[in-house]
Structure formats: C-alpha cells, structure tokens
Motif scaffolding. Sequence first.
Motif, PDB file in Angstrom:
ATOM      1  N   PRO A   1     -30.570   7.043  12.491  1.00 18.15           N
ATOM      2  CA  PRO A   1     -29.627   5.945  12.745  1.00 18.15           C
ATOM      3  C   PRO A   1     -28.393   6.413  13.510  1.00 18.15           C
ATOM      4  O   PRO A   1     -28.050   7.610  13.474  1.00 18.15           O
ATOM      5  CB  PRO A   1     -29.221   5.493  11.337  1.00 18.15           C
ATOM      6  CG  PRO A   1     -30.228   6.069  10.402  1.00 18.15           C
ATOM      7  CD  PRO A   1     -30.723   7.327  11.066  1.00 18.15           C
TER       8      PRO A   1
ATOM      9  N   ALA B   1     -24.516   7.019  13.924  1.00 15.40           N
ATOM     10  CA  ALA B   1     -23.572   7.467  12.884  1.00 15.40           C
ATOM     11  C   ALA B   1     -22.779   6.282  12.323  1.00 15.40           C
ATOM     12  O   ALA B   1     -22.470   5.337  13.045  1.00 15.40           O
ATOM     13  CB  ALA B   1     -22.625   8.507  13.464  1.00 15.40           C
ATOM     14  N   PHE B   2     -22.484   6.363  11.025  1.00 13.78           N
ATOM     15  CA  PHE B   2     -21.715   5.292  10.371  1.00 13.78           C
ATOM     16  C   PHE B   2     -20.933   5.897   9.225  1.00 13.78           C
ATOM     17  O   PHE B   2     -21.226   7.005   8.773  1.00 13.78           O
ATOM     18  CB  PHE B   2     -22.650   4.185   9.860  1.00 13.78           C
ATOM     19  CG  PHE B   2     -23.746   4.696   8.946  1.00 13.78           C
ATOM     20  CD1 PHE B   2     -23.532   4.869   7.579  1.00 13.78           C
ATOM     21  CD2 PHE B   2     -25.000   5.031   9.476  1.00 13.78           C
ATOM     22  CE1 PHE B   2     -24.541   5.357   6.756  1.00 13.78           C
ATOM     23  CE2 PHE B   2     -26.016   5.522   8.643  1.00 13.78           C
ATOM     24  CZ  PHE B   2     -25.782   5.688   7.281  1.00 13.78           C
ATOM     25  N   ASP B   3     -19.918   5.165   8.764  1.00 11.29           N
ATOM     26  CA  ASP B   3     -19.207   5.561   7.551  1.00 11.29           C
ATOM     27  C   ASP B   3     -19.878   4.907   6.350  1.00 11.29           C
ATOM     28  O   ASP B   3     -20.492   3.854   6.480  1.00 11.29           O
ATOM     29  CB  ASP B   3     -17.738   5.153   7.638  1.00 11.29           C
ATOM     30  CG  ASP B   3     -16.945   6.129   8.490  1.00 11.29           C
ATOM     31  OD1 ASP B   3     -17.171   7.356   8.349  1.00 11.29           O
ATOM     32  OD2 ASP B   3     -16.137   5.679   9.321  1.00 11.29           O
ATOM     33  N   TYR B   4     -19.733   5.556   5.208  1.00 11.68           N
ATOM     34  CA  TYR B   4     -20.485   5.143   4.017  1.00 11.68           C
ATOM     35  C   TYR B   4     -19.559   4.929   2.840  1.00 11.68           C
ATOM     36  O   TYR B   4     -18.702   5.780   2.561  1.00 11.68           O
ATOM     37  CB  TYR B   4     -21.509   6.239   3.689  1.00 11.68           C
ATOM     38  CG  TYR B   4     -22.294   6.037   2.408  1.00 11.68           C
ATOM     39  CD1 TYR B   4     -23.425   5.236   2.380  1.00 11.68           C
ATOM     40  CD2 TYR B   4     -21.905   6.682   1.231  1.00 11.68           C
ATOM     41  CE1 TYR B   4     -24.150   5.070   1.210  1.00 11.68           C
ATOM     42  CE2 TYR B   4     -22.633   6.528   0.054  1.00 11.68           C
ATOM     43  CZ  TYR B   4     -23.760   5.720   0.053  1.00 11.68           C
ATOM     44  OH  TYR B   4     -24.481   5.562  -1.099  1.00 11.68           O
TER      45      TYR B   4
ATOM     46  N   LEU C   1     -25.816  -2.625   1.888  1.00 14.01           N
ATOM     47  CA  LEU C   1     -27.092  -1.944   1.671  1.00 14.01           C
ATOM     48  C   LEU C   1     -27.441  -2.039   0.181  1.00 14.01           C
ATOM     49  O   LEU C   1     -26.611  -1.719  -0.660  1.00 14.01           O
ATOM     50  CB  LEU C   1     -26.946  -0.470   2.068  1.00 14.01           C
ATOM     51  CG  LEU C   1     -28.158   0.442   1.879  1.00 14.01           C
ATOM     52  CD1 LEU C   1     -29.149   0.263   3.022  1.00 14.01           C
ATOM     53  CD2 LEU C   1     -27.729   1.898   1.806  1.00 14.01           C
ATOM     54  N   SER C   2     -28.652  -2.497  -0.126  1.00 13.44           N
ATOM     55  CA  SER C   2     -29.056  -2.408  -1.548  1.00 13.44           C
ATOM     56  C   SER C   2     -30.260  -1.476  -1.627  1.00 13.44           C
ATOM     57  O   SER C   2     -30.101  -0.265  -1.737  1.00 13.44           O
ATOM     58  CB  SER C   2     -29.315  -3.787  -2.159  1.00 13.44           C
ATOM     59  OG  SER C   2     -30.298  -4.519  -1.483  1.00 13.44           O
ATOM     60  N   GLY C   3     -31.491  -1.988  -1.526  1.00  5.61           N
ATOM     61  CA  GLY C   3     -32.645  -1.087  -1.518  1.00  5.61           C
ATOM     62  C   GLY C   3     -32.816  -0.414  -0.156  1.00  5.61           C
ATOM     63  O   GLY C   3     -33.356   0.684  -0.050  1.00  5.61           O
ATOM     64  N   GLY C   4     -32.382  -1.099   0.883  1.00  6.18           N
ATOM     65  CA  GLY C   4     -32.379  -0.515   2.226  1.00  6.18           C
ATOM     66  C   GLY C   4     -33.709  -0.571   2.960  1.00  6.18           C
ATOM     67  O   GLY C   4     -33.829  -0.019   4.045  1.00  6.18           O
TER      68      GLY C   4
ATOM     69  N   ILE D   1     -32.555  -0.073   6.657  1.00  4.05           N
ATOM     70  CA  ILE D   1     -32.667   1.301   7.182  1.00  4.05           C
ATOM     71  C   ILE D   1     -33.706   1.389   8.309  1.00  4.05           C
ATOM     72  O   ILE D   1     -33.436   2.024   9.335  1.00  4.05           O
ATOM     73  CB  ILE D   1     -32.902   2.317   6.038  1.00  4.05           C
ATOM     74  CG1 ILE D   1     -31.633   2.391   5.179  1.00  4.05           C
ATOM     75  CG2 ILE D   1     -33.246   3.708   6.584  1.00  4.05           C
ATOM     76  CD1 ILE D   1     -31.747   3.259   3.940  1.00  4.05           C
TER      77      ILE D   1
ATOM     78  N   LYS E   1     -32.846   2.806  11.946  1.00  6.22           N
ATOM     79  CA  LYS E   1     -33.557   3.927  12.576  1.00  6.22           C
ATOM     80  C   LYS E   1     -34.061   3.542  13.970  1.00  6.22           C
ATOM     81  O   LYS E   1     -34.111   4.376  14.869  1.00  6.22           O
ATOM     82  CB  LYS E   1     -34.723   4.377  11.684  1.00  6.22           C
ATOM     83  CG  LYS E   1     -34.236   5.098  10.420  1.00  6.22           C
ATOM     84  CD  LYS E   1     -35.368   5.422   9.468  1.00  6.22           C
ATOM     85  CE  LYS E   1     -36.285   6.488  10.036  1.00  6.22           C
ATOM     86  NZ  LYS E   1     -37.364   6.824   9.073  1.00  6.22           N
TER      87      LYS E   1
ATOM     88  N   GLU F   1     -21.114  -0.099  11.816  1.00  2.52           N
ATOM     89  CA  GLU F   1     -20.100   0.954  11.809  1.00  2.52           C
ATOM     90  C   GLU F   1     -19.934   1.530  10.405  1.00  2.52           C
ATOM     91  O   GLU F   1     -19.524   2.668  10.235  1.00  2.52           O
ATOM     92  CB  GLU F   1     -18.741   0.364  12.212  1.00  2.52           C
ATOM     93  CG  GLU F   1     -18.693  -0.191  13.622  1.00  2.52           C
ATOM     94  CD  GLU F   1     -18.479   0.919  14.625  1.00  2.52           C
ATOM     95  OE1 GLU F   1     -17.573   1.739  14.400  1.00  2.52           O
ATOM     96  OE2 GLU F   1     -19.231   0.974  15.618  1.00  2.52           O
TER      97      GLU F   1
ATOM     98  N   ASP G   1     -22.833   0.500   0.258  1.00  4.69           N
ATOM     99  CA  ASP G   1     -24.030   0.657  -0.593  1.00  4.69           C
ATOM    100  C   ASP G   1     -23.721   0.097  -1.977  1.00  4.69           C
ATOM    101  O   ASP G   1     -22.965   0.706  -2.740  1.00  4.69           O
ATOM    102  CB  ASP G   1     -24.388   2.148  -0.657  1.00  4.69           C
ATOM    103  CG  ASP G   1     -25.598   2.417  -1.551  1.00  4.69           C
ATOM    104  OD1 ASP G   1     -26.156   1.456  -2.112  1.00  4.69           O
ATOM    105  OD2 ASP G   1     -25.971   3.601  -1.680  1.00  4.69           O
TER     106      ASP G   1
END
Lengths: 290, 174
Positions: A3, A5-8, A31-34, A38, A42, A49, A53
Amino acid sequence: MIPQAFDYESPATVGEAIALLQRFGSDAKILSGGHSLIPMMKLRLATPERIIDISGIKGLDYIREVDGFLKIGALAKEAALEESDIIARKYPLLLDAAKMIADPSVRNRATVGGNLAHGDAANDHPAVMLAYRAEIVATGPKGQRNIPIDEFFLGFFMTALEPDEILTEIRIPIPPAGSGGAYKKMERKVGDYATAATAVQLTVDGSGICQQIGIGLTNVSAAPMRAQRSEDALRGRKLSDELIKQAAIMAGQDCDPNPDLRGSIEYKRSVVKTLTERAIKAAIERAMNA
Amino acid sequence: MSTKKITVTINGETHSAEVEPRLLLVHFIRENLSLTGTHIGCDTSNCGACTVLLDGRSVKSCTLLAVQANGKNIVTIEGMAKGTELHPLQEGFKEEHGLQCGFCTPGMIMRAADLLAHNPNPTEDEIRWGISGNLCRCTGYNNIVKAIQYAAEKIRDTGSDSIPFTTHTAETTA
C-alpha cells in the motif's frame, strides 16, 4: 503489492475514533477486519492518508437479542455468526450467507459491519439486511442515529454514513413465529464475488398466506437493491408455485446487472430468476418447519 | 509518515519492532523475522499460502498489516513441530502424500490446525469446505483430505493440542 504509505491510529473507544474522524476528515479511512480495504490499498485503488483501526475497541463484537432486535456489534466477525447458537436456531438466512462469504480464513477477520459500511452491492450482507429490514446504527459527534436499511445504500460504494460517523451496530427485528429465510448464491469458486445471489426473509401464517416478505439481490445493481415488485406480488397472498415463479421472473426483469467475466446481462437475469425462486421456496419450507 | 512500535509473540517468542504501518504481516514474518516457511502465493487473499494463526485463528497474512498484530499471539509453520517430533498434521501430510511441490503445504497445515481445534472430528465434507480458501495446484486435494483425517485421528487418540503455544500471550505495548 504494497500500500501507499499512511499514518496509523488505533483508538481504544468509539469516542476516540470519532474525534480522529473529525480531525482528519475524508483523508482518514476506518479499518475493521480490513478484508475489503487492504486489498484495495494494495492495488492502490484506495490511498488513504490515515488509517483509523477500530478493531481494538472493546465490547463491539456482540451478537444478542435485546428489545425486539437481534443486535450485532460492528466488530462481530463472520466466523462468529457461523458459530453462534442463536443464529443457528433463528436466523437461517444470516447463517446461509455467513457460510458463503469468502472463505474460512477471511471470515476469521472480516466483520459484518465492514461488509455493510463498504457499500458494495457485490458484498453479501447488504441483500441479507434488505431482506431482514434491518436498521443501521451510526455513531457520530452528536450521538447515535438509526438508519433504516432502505435509506442506507445511496449508490455505487456510497452509504448514508457521514464522514465523521462510524457504523456501530446492526439491528435485525426478531422474526415472528412462522418466519423463515434463505440465501441462494451462485459463485464461480469459493472466494469470488457472487455471479448473483438472492436473500429472502418471509413470514407465513397457518393458512399459507404470506404476511411479510423481504427480498434482496446481490451484485446485480450499482447499489444493493430490493426486489420491490416481487415482494409486492407475494405479500398478502396465498403462496403457490405459480405465484412464486411470477415473482422470480419479476426479480430477473427488475435487476440491473453489468456484463463481466461472470456472465452476460441475459445470463445474470436468468440466474436471478432461478435463485429467487429457489430462495423463496427454501424460506417457505423453513418457515413451515420453524 | 511515522513508524509504530509493535510487540508480537511468534511461536512462543516475543519480538518488538519499529515498523511502517503499511508493512504487511507476511513481510514482517518473512523479512524481519526470517521465518520463510510462510509463503506468499497470490498476494490477494485468494490462495492461502500465507496462512498463519493469529490468536488461534487462521488468517491470511498477506491481507493483514503487521500493526494489526500488535499484542497478539502468532503461530507459523515453524512453530508446529516439537524439536524433531513432527506435529500430527505434518506427519499426516508426510504419511498420506498430502503434498507434491509443497508450496501450499504450510498454509494448508495452519488452516487445518484451526479447523481441528474447533472441530476435532470433521466429516470429509467439512474438511473440504474447511480448506476451501487454500489452493493446491498439484495434488487434487484427495491426499490433503486424507492427511487431515490422519491428523484428526492422531490428535484424538493422543490427546495432543492441535495448536501449539496457545497459552502464550504477547505483552501489549501502549
């Protein structure tokens, strides 16, 4: 595939998650199960950005009957539906669908809430929740609001959730006596989206008259759709093979599929007709044996 | 973009690392920890070659971020044998010829471990549906089904654990 880049962020409460949404707005993605998000990240079809989660929020994975509803917390996993006693006993439509979503390892991660909030007509729960006439509970800065399922799906990948709201609960009215449901799905292989699928939930009285019916269709329209004309043809009527066939033909006529690798428009209409007929008959049989 | 510190327990050992949020769990396992028994096949959550156990449940590690595994307990194929003693599933795949090229095997075994932990006495049909998210392009699956049946019987007879390291939990970090 990697993916962008992003902040989490991993908030511990719904309140913290909403505060983050207010701060970062449309740059942030929940994001839950993703297992929808995701893969899109990808493939760089989605390039958020910031990821918020919510999977670490405690107490949002319940499945229980309260106040006339089956309440499903947003973080309940598909695998939990499959393993739930209450769903095995009273919600055969939901159990049918849960068993056919993706594959067992994906179901260990994927959530019911995510499946709905993604707003994809190819996902299975939208049609199921249309059939159940469910409500979506959205939580935002001003508190909770309930959104009837018919007002939730607004278009292609578009839902009624505001940018600062999170889907926190799904409410299914507890089915009255004489109810049954079924999900009939055609897929080319395990893990593929449905070529088409039909979700049916109905209630039949002692003399075989259809008191209530909900029919949702999967992956044959831009937004998840209700087979309204088919429902109207059956509600209040004594159910016969001929009437069921007519309702199934209407569902095939009324859907709006796109041609793709899974089949032509004509083929998909035919699949919808066949699956709808089978789903209605299976639902009636279950209602009679309930 | 900032990095995140994560702590995970893998095969009973606790590891901490500073990672980019976009790092996939499968890359963390293979590249940061050099545990290359977990394979990357399709990279799209279809084939199941990357299957590992996360808190005792099978997951496709190509579709998880390493940061999502923070504080969790992971078991990979390297954690299945006890020294030189094969896990019943490994033994089953050997005895029943459940593999040819072997690429899918680690994922198949990790998926089967979850299946047997939750259903110790599965029917053939339940095994086939149970591994429906794991692709094998060599065997035609018949011997894989037999291998899992072999393991189920052995686990029942010996009373051993389908999943090792289930009692360990990772220390969580703030």
